[in-house]
Design a protein around this motif. Structure first.
Motif, mmCIF file in Angstrom:
data_model
loop_
_atom_site.group_PDB
_atom_site.id
_atom_site.type_symbol
_atom_site.label_atom_id
_atom_site.label_comp_id
_atom_site.label_asym_id
_atom_site.label_seq_id
_atom_site.Cartn_x
_atom_site.Cartn_y
_atom_site.Cartn_z
ATOM 1 N N GLN A 256 -36.533 23.412 10.858
ATOM 2 C CA GLN A 256 -35.798 23.130 9.485
ATOM 3 C C GLN A 256 -35.349 24.369 8.715
ATOM 4 O O GLN A 256 -34.160 24.271 8.145
ATOM 5 N N ILE A 257 -35.944 25.419 8.771
ATOM 6 C CA ILE A 257 -35.572 26.772 8.083
ATOM 7 C C ILE A 257 -34.631 27.306 8.978
ATOM 8 O O ILE A 257 -33.665 27.943 8.208
ATOM 9 N N VAL A 258 -34.535 27.422 10.020
ATOM 10 C CA VAL A 258 -33.277 27.685 11.014
ATOM 11 C C VAL A 258 -32.214 26.633 10.516
ATOM 12 O O VAL A 258 -30.957 27.376 10.352
ATOM 13 N N ARG A 259 -32.364 25.468 10.288
ATOM 14 C CA ARG A 259 -31.169 24.667 10.098
ATOM 15 C C ARG A 259 -30.582 25.196 8.721
ATOM 16 O O ARG A 259 -29.459 25.463 8.358
ATOM 17 N N VAL A 260 -31.445 25.427 7.788
ATOM 18 C CA VAL A 260 -30.930 25.998 6.531
ATOM 19 C C VAL A 260 -30.287 27.258 6.802
ATOM 20 O O VAL A 260 -29.184 27.386 6.025
ATOM 21 N N LEU A 261 -30.897 28.366 7.353
ATOM 22 C CA LEU A 261 -30.261 29.543 7.607
ATOM 23 C C LEU A 261 -28.883 29.640 8.248
ATOM 24 O O LEU A 261 -28.066 30.180 7.741
ATOM 25 N N ILE A 310 -23.531 23.524 -7.022
ATOM 26 C CA ILE A 310 -23.363 23.944 -5.540
ATOM 27 C C ILE A 310 -24.244 23.332 -4.789
ATOM 28 O O ILE A 310 -23.942 22.899 -3.487
ATOM 29 N N PHE A 311 -25.480 22.768 -5.210
ATOM 30 C CA PHE A 311 -26.588 21.983 -4.711
ATOM 31 C C PHE A 311 -26.389 20.544 -4.892
ATOM 32 O O PHE A 311 -27.447 20.033 -4.259
ATOM 33 N N GLU A 312 -25.327 20.063 -5.344
ATOM 34 C CA GLU A 312 -25.398 18.702 -5.555
ATOM 35 C C GLU A 312 -24.732 17.997 -4.402
ATOM 36 O O GLU A 312 -23.852 18.413 -3.551
ATOM 37 N N ARG A 313 -25.376 16.719 -3.760
ATOM 38 C CA ARG A 313 -24.707 15.986 -2.843
ATOM 39 C C ARG A 313 -23.326 15.643 -2.983
ATOM 40 O O ARG A 313 -22.848 15.216 -4.242
ATOM 41 N N PHE A 314 -22.518 15.836 -2.020
ATOM 42 C CA PHE A 314 -21.198 15.784 -1.680
ATOM 43 C C PHE A 314 -20.389 16.652 -2.576
ATOM 44 O O PHE A 314 -19.168 16.531 -2.343
ATOM 45 N N TYR A 315 -20.888 17.620 -3.160
ATOM 46 C CA TYR A 315 -20.108 18.437 -3.960
ATOM 47 C C TYR A 315 -19.534 19.813 -3.065
ATOM 48 O O TYR A 315 -20.230 20.146 -2.301
ATOM 49 N N LYS A 316 -18.001 19.714 -3.092
ATOM 50 C CA LYS A 316 -17.261 20.812 -2.296
ATOM 51 C C LYS A 316 -16.658 21.763 -3.200
ATOM 52 O O LYS A 316 -16.034 21.288 -4.306
ATOM 53 N N GLY A 331 -16.099 22.208 10.084
ATOM 54 C CA GLY A 331 -15.092 22.995 9.480
ATOM 55 C C GLY A 331 -14.721 22.607 7.897
ATOM 56 O O GLY A 331 -14.629 23.302 7.023
ATOM 57 N N VAL A 332 -14.516 21.482 7.707
ATOM 58 C CA VAL A 332 -14.362 20.719 6.405
ATOM 59 C C VAL A 332 -15.478 20.627 5.676
ATOM 60 O O VAL A 332 -15.635 21.005 4.692
ATOM 61 N N GLY A 333 -16.445 20.056 6.262
ATOM 62 C CA GLY A 333 -17.734 20.050 5.604
ATOM 63 C C GLY A 333 -17.904 18.756 5.048
ATOM 64 O O GLY A 333 -16.907 18.175 4.506
ATOM 65 N N SER A 334 -19.227 18.324 4.855
ATOM 66 C CA SER A 334 -19.655 16.701 4.391
ATOM 67 C C SER A 334 -20.007 17.103 2.957
ATOM 68 O O SER A 334 -20.035 16.010 2.153
ATOM 69 N N GLY A 335 -20.112 18.120 2.423
ATOM 70 C CA GLY A 335 -20.690 18.375 1.184
ATOM 71 C C GLY A 335 -22.202 18.070 1.040
ATOM 72 O O GLY A 335 -22.674 18.160 -0.024
ATOM 73 N N LEU A 336 -22.940 18.054 2.063
ATOM 74 C CA LEU A 336 -24.331 17.556 2.141
ATOM 75 C C LEU A 336 -25.433 18.818 2.673
ATOM 76 O O LEU A 336 -26.288 18.786 2.437
ATOM 77 N N GLY A 337 -24.575 19.894 3.283
ATOM 78 C CA GLY A 337 -25.573 20.946 3.850
ATOM 79 C C GLY A 337 -26.475 21.574 2.787
ATOM 80 O O GLY A 337 -27.437 21.723 3.081
ATOM 81 N N LEU A 338 -25.636 22.021 1.789
ATOM 82 C CA LEU A 338 -26.583 22.544 0.850
ATOM 83 C C LEU A 338 -27.585 21.819 -0.126
ATOM 84 O O LEU A 338 -28.617 22.188 -0.361
ATOM 85 N N ALA A 339 -26.968 20.478 -0.158
ATOM 86 C CA ALA A 339 -28.090 19.689 -0.787
ATOM 87 C C ALA A 339 -29.446 19.323 0.296
ATOM 88 O O ALA A 339 -30.462 19.557 -0.215
ATOM 89 N N ILE A 340 -29.221 19.265 1.446
ATOM 90 C CA ILE A 340 -30.190 19.274 2.439
ATOM 91 C C ILE A 340 -31.064 20.392 2.439
ATOM 92 O O ILE A 340 -32.208 20.534 2.486
ATOM 93 N N ALA A 341 -30.260 21.646 2.301
ATOM 94 C CA ALA A 341 -31.193 23.030 2.401
ATOM 95 C C ALA A 341 -31.870 23.271 1.097
ATOM 96 O O ALA A 341 -33.255 23.484 1.212
ATOM 97 N N ARG A 342 -31.559 22.653 -0.155
ATOM 98 C CA ARG A 342 -32.496 22.751 -1.136
ATOM 99 C C ARG A 342 -33.630 21.995 -1.093
ATOM 100 O O ARG A 342 -34.679 22.341 -1.563
#
Length: 375
Positions: A256-261, A310-316, A331-342
């Motif tokens: 999970q931490i590798v996924r965040v990084l 920046i850490f909100e769901r779907f925020y781009k 490439g476009v991104g789902s806007g979920l990556g940083l929410a998952i990271a948090r």
């Protein structure tokens, strides 16, 4: 069972008030407080008991006082809601007339006493805090609106491409192949969106068990470096590491931490112009109880209005600010990556933050608890 004569009813009544899980006050027709519980004392930020204080001295808001006076005039329960727009705080306020009979009244005198006390003397005011409930309602509505929007765009693109493909499949095979590849890209984006939405939902609900084990901080950084180096080279971005106290053992689910990084580095490459630098690093905090990990870039930076969300769901952030030729997964991104990271970092007992200066770069930092200090 205890004899009624042995019960201290005033103490018993006060205990009942304290057992109620929200603020309650008992006032008379002059708005003087006769009873209250500790929840009410805390809500009204009083330093001591509210007894014998007047309600209009404790609450200056006319809407709430109006509800109390309405119940007094109509001699029946009144309920209303009150919201502070500035803070989002929402209260449900219930006022109930309290029927009673004078002490010592016997059953044969009940009718006479009832007639004499036809107007209620005391009124119970219950204040239920709906703020969190309203926040969850808004989050649910926002989630439905966001997921609908995110699904609508790629689905519309697939439909248009399929219609165009039907016309080109016989007349222009080469062009038809281009359309097929575009459809595959849109389907991949849809699959990624659904997968990340499910992942986030499971993480938020605690359904993803974290396999926390001691692992060297340096190992996490170097694994991400090896995985992302090719992508950085493709976009002519220099990828470096800065490792201090790398042998420190952290308590982490390495997957999970590798996924965040990876997500943080992926974003850094995406928003860093060719010739820029992205640094993955780690160091021990001064307290010695946590290890810091960071991803720093020399990219375009994040605007303050975007940074706070920046850490909100779907925020781009504005997609026009990323590389127009960016190639890579999501490439476009789902806007979920940083929410998952948090959520992943917080599930480890850590914290994550972002700092940025426009046209100078951004730094994303998170912490993990130390498991065992290196010898």
């Amino acid at each position: 069972m205890a004899d009624d004569s042995t019960i201290d009813y005033q103490h018993f009544f006060q205990a009942l008030l304290e057992a109620v899980p929200w603020p309650v006050l008992i006032v008379d027709r002059s708005l003087v407080v006769h009873f209250s519980n500790q929840h009410a004392v805390h809500l009204l930020e009083a330093q001591e008991s509210l007894k014998q204080l007047k309600l209009d001295q404790l609450l200056s808001d006319g809407v709430i006082l109006g509800l109390v006076r309405e119940s007094m005039q109509r001699e029946r329960p009144v309920t209303g809601e009150y919201t502070w727009d500035s803070s989002g705080t929402a209260w449900k306020i219930s006022i109930t007339p309290l029927a009673h009979r004078p002490r010592g009244t016997r059953s044969n005198k009940l009718n006479a006493a009832t007639n004499q006390a036809s107007r209620s003397v005391y009124f119970a005011i219950a204040i239920e805090d709906l703020t969190e409930f309203r926040r969850l309602e808004r989050a649910r509505r926002d989630f439905i609106a966001n997921i609908s929007h995110e699904l609508r765009t790629p689905l519309a693109s697939v439909r248009l491409l399929v219609e165009t493909l039907e016309d080109a499949i016989d007349t222009d095979p080469d062009q038809a192949q281009v359309f097929v590849e575009k459809i595959e890209t849109e389907v991949q984006n849809l699959t990624e969106l659904v997968s990340e939405t499910l992942d986030l939902s499971r993480i938020e609900s605690g359904q993803v068990p974290m396999r926390i084990e001691p692992i060297e901080a340096e190992q996490l950084v170097r694994e991400v470096m090896a995985r992302m180096l090719t992508q950085a080279q493709r976009h002519r971005v220099t990828l470096r590491t800065e490792i201090e106290q790398g042998k420190t053992m952290v308590a982490a689910d390495s997957k999970q931490i590798v996924r965040v990084l990876v997500n943080l580095v992926h974003n850094a490459i995406k928003f860093t112009p060719s010739g820029g630098i992205v640094v993955i690093g780690t160091r021990l905090e001064e307290s010695g109880s946590a290890q810091t990990f960071f991803v720093r870039d020399t990219g375009i930076g994040i605007r303050p209005e975007d940074l706070q969300r920046i850490f909100e769901r779907f925020y781009k952030v504005n997609p026009a600010r990323s590389k127009t030729d960016f190639i890579g997964p999501g490439g476009v991104g789902s806007g979920l990556g940083l929410a998952i990271a948090r959520h992943v970092v917080e599930a480890h007992g850590g914290r994550i933050k972002a700092e940025s200066i426009i046209e100078q770069g951004s730094t994303f930092t998170f912490t993990l608890p130390v498991a065992v200090h290196a010898a």
